[in-house]
Write a protein that holds these residues in place. Structure first.
Motif, short mmCIF file in Angstrom:
data_model
loop_
_atom_site.label_atom_id
_atom_site.label_comp_id
_atom_site.label_asym_id
_atom_site.label_seq_id
_atom_site.Cartn_x
_atom_site.Cartn_y
_atom_site.Cartn_z
N PRO A 2 0.82 -1.22 0.00
CA PRO A 2 0.00 0.00 0.00
C PRO A 2 0.85 1.26 0.00
O PRO A 2 1.84 1.36 0.71
N VAL A 3 0.47 2.22 -0.83
CA VAL A 3 1.18 3.51 -0.88
C VAL A 3 0.16 4.61 -0.63
O VAL A 3 -0.91 4.60 -1.23
N PRO A 4 0.43 5.54 0.29
CA PRO A 4 -0.53 6.61 0.57
C PRO A 4 -0.88 7.38 -0.69
O PRO A 4 0.01 7.75 -1.46
N THR A 5 -2.17 7.63 -0.90
CA THR A 5 -2.60 8.36 -2.09
C THR A 5 -2.75 9.84 -1.82
O THR A 5 -2.70 10.65 -2.73
N GLU A 6 -2.93 10.21 -0.54
CA GLU A 6 -3.10 11.62 -0.23
C GLU A 6 -1.75 12.31 -0.10
O GLU A 6 -0.72 11.70 0.15
N LEU A 152 8.77 -2.66 11.69
CA LEU A 152 10.07 -2.05 11.97
C LEU A 152 10.25 -0.74 11.19
O LEU A 152 10.71 0.27 11.76
N ILE A 153 9.92 -0.75 9.91
CA ILE A 153 10.12 0.44 9.09
C ILE A 153 9.18 1.55 9.55
O ILE A 153 9.55 2.73 9.58
N ASN A 154 7.96 1.18 9.92
CA ASN A 154 7.03 2.18 10.45
C ASN A 154 7.55 2.75 11.77
O ASN A 154 7.44 3.95 12.03
N ASP A 155 8.12 1.88 12.62
CA ASP A 155 8.72 2.35 13.88
C ASP A 155 9.82 3.36 13.61
O ASP A 155 9.95 4.37 14.32
N LEU A 156 10.64 3.09 12.60
CA LEU A 156 11.72 4.00 12.25
C LEU A 156 11.17 5.34 11.79
O LEU A 156 11.65 6.40 12.22
N LYS A 157 10.17 5.31 10.94
CA LYS A 157 9.58 6.56 10.45
C LYS A 157 8.97 7.37 11.59
O LYS A 157 9.13 8.58 11.66
N LEU A 158 8.28 6.68 12.48
CA LEU A 158 7.67 7.37 13.61
C LEU A 158 8.72 7.97 14.52
O LEU A 158 8.55 9.08 15.05
N ARG A 159 9.84 7.26 14.69
CA ARG A 159 10.92 7.77 15.54
C ARG A 159 11.50 9.05 14.95
O ARG A 159 11.80 10.01 15.67
N VAL A 160 11.68 9.06 13.63
CA VAL A 160 12.19 10.26 12.95
C VAL A 160 11.25 11.44 13.19
O VAL A 160 11.69 12.55 13.50
N LYS A 198 2.43 12.06 11.62
CA LYS A 198 2.48 11.03 12.65
C LYS A 198 1.15 10.28 12.71
O LYS A 198 1.11 9.05 12.84
N LYS A 199 0.03 11.01 12.61
CA LYS A 199 -1.29 10.38 12.61
C LYS A 199 -1.46 9.47 11.40
O LYS A 199 -2.02 8.37 11.51
N LEU A 200 -0.97 9.92 10.24
CA LEU A 200 -1.09 9.13 9.02
C LEU A 200 -0.32 7.83 9.14
O LEU A 200 -0.81 6.76 8.76
N LEU A 201 0.90 7.91 9.67
CA LEU A 201 1.71 6.70 9.84
C LEU A 201 1.08 5.74 10.84
O LEU A 201 1.13 4.53 10.66
N ALA A 202 0.49 6.30 11.89
CA ALA A 202 -0.17 5.45 12.88
C ALA A 202 -1.34 4.70 12.24
O ALA A 202 -1.57 3.52 12.52
N LYS A 203 -2.07 5.39 11.36
CA LYS A 203 -3.18 4.76 10.66
C LYS A 203 -2.66 3.68 9.71
O LYS A 203 -3.22 2.58 9.63
N GLU A 204 -1.60 4.00 8.97
CA GLU A 204 -1.02 3.02 8.04
C GLU A 204 -0.54 1.78 8.77
O GLU A 204 -0.61 0.67 8.26
N GLY A 206 -1.86 0.27 11.18
CA GLY A 206 -2.98 -0.64 11.34
C GLY A 206 -3.46 -1.20 10.02
O GLY A 206 -3.72 -2.39 9.89
N ASP A 207 -3.51 -0.35 8.98
CA ASP A 207 -4.02 -0.78 7.69
C ASP A 207 -3.11 -1.77 6.99
O ASP A 207 -3.56 -2.62 6.23
N ARG A 208 -1.80 -1.68 7.27
CA ARG A 208 -0.84 -2.49 6.51
C ARG A 208 -0.64 -3.90 7.06
O ARG A 208 0.01 -4.71 6.42
N ILE A 209 -1.13 -4.18 8.24
CA ILE A 209 -0.91 -5.51 8.80
C ILE A 209 -1.59 -6.56 7.93
O ILE A 209 -2.77 -6.48 7.63
N ILE A 210 -0.81 -7.53 7.48
CA ILE A 210 -1.30 -8.59 6.59
C ILE A 210 -1.74 -9.78 7.41
O ILE A 210 -0.97 -10.30 8.24
N THR A 211 -2.95 -10.25 7.23
CA THR A 211 -3.47 -11.40 7.98
C THR A 211 -3.75 -12.56 7.05
O THR A 211 -3.74 -12.42 5.84
#
Length: 211
Positions: A2-6, A152-160, A198-204, A206-211
């Motif tokens: 998934p890639v953010p469209t906004e 992990l990559i999302n954690d890195l982005k959020l840390r930045v 930060k809010k967008l990444l937090a949403k992503e 949740g959305d990106r978790i593959i089940t």
């Protein structure tokens, strides 16, 4: 993938450091090292599917997946050695897609690369519980691997973002801003951009978790 469209605000930039730093000197060290560990242990493994120029499905390996996810926001590792190793692995897998990355890295002619691979591959390297459980049970399915990488990559982005947020908030304490409406407006605008990102990444996350 998934890639953010906004439209999103510019991602914070940090200059890479020339060698492996201490945790105190590099607040991104732990997360980046865990990403590098996935690269060394599973770099050649399939992490996702994509399409070639003709629309045919192709497998995306871990090395290319890491590169893609980070390049979405113009990110690189904050340690030059890590960037060098990732590029080296990408080049090797381009030449030899079936190369076993861990064996390749451990026998690398560049001693810095080989030493890093040995450190990351050993059991003494501390993993957080969320990643250790799957590896303990040898559960390295594509789904598990992809979810770990995304996490992990999302954690890195959020840390930045969090670090840039703190720096931006400090700027608001500068007394000179009271007399500079234009500069104050710019700082407040950047602060809001970072909060939204930060809010967008937090949403992503949740959305990106593959089940």
């Amino acid at each position: 993938v998934p890639v953010p469209t906004e439209e999103v605000p510019p991602f914070p930039r940090e200059e890479p450091q020339p060698s492996v730093p201490t945790v105190a000197a590099n607040p991104f060290y732990d997360t980046e090292s865990l990403i590098m560990r996935e690269l060394v242990l599973h770099g050649e493994c399939k992490a996702a599917e994509g399409e070639d120029e003709n629309g045919n499905p192709i497998a995306i390996n871990v090395a290319n997946f890491i590169q893609f996810c980070m390049e979405q926001d113009g990110l690189t590792f904050h340690t030059l050695l890590y960037n060098e190793v990732l590029n080296d692995v990408l080049d090797e897998l381009h030449r030899n897609p079936t190369q076993h990355v861990e064996s390749y890295m451990l026998a690398h002619q560049n001693i810095s690369y080989a030493n890093l691979a040995a450190e990351l591959a050993t059991e003494r390297y501390t993993l957080s519980k969320i990643y250790a459980t799957a590896e303990k049970n040898n559960e390295t399915s594509e789904r598990d691997l992809t979810n770990r990488l995304l996490h992990l990559i999302n954690d890195l982005k959020l840390r930045v973002i969090e670090i840039d947020l703190k720096e931006t908030q400090k700027k608001l304490l500068d007394p000179s801003l009271k007399n500079d409406v234009e500069q104050l407006g710019a700082v407040l605008k950047r602060l809001q951009e970072l909060i939204n990102l930060k809010k967008l990444l937090a949403k992503e996350a949740g959305d990106r978790i593959i089940t």
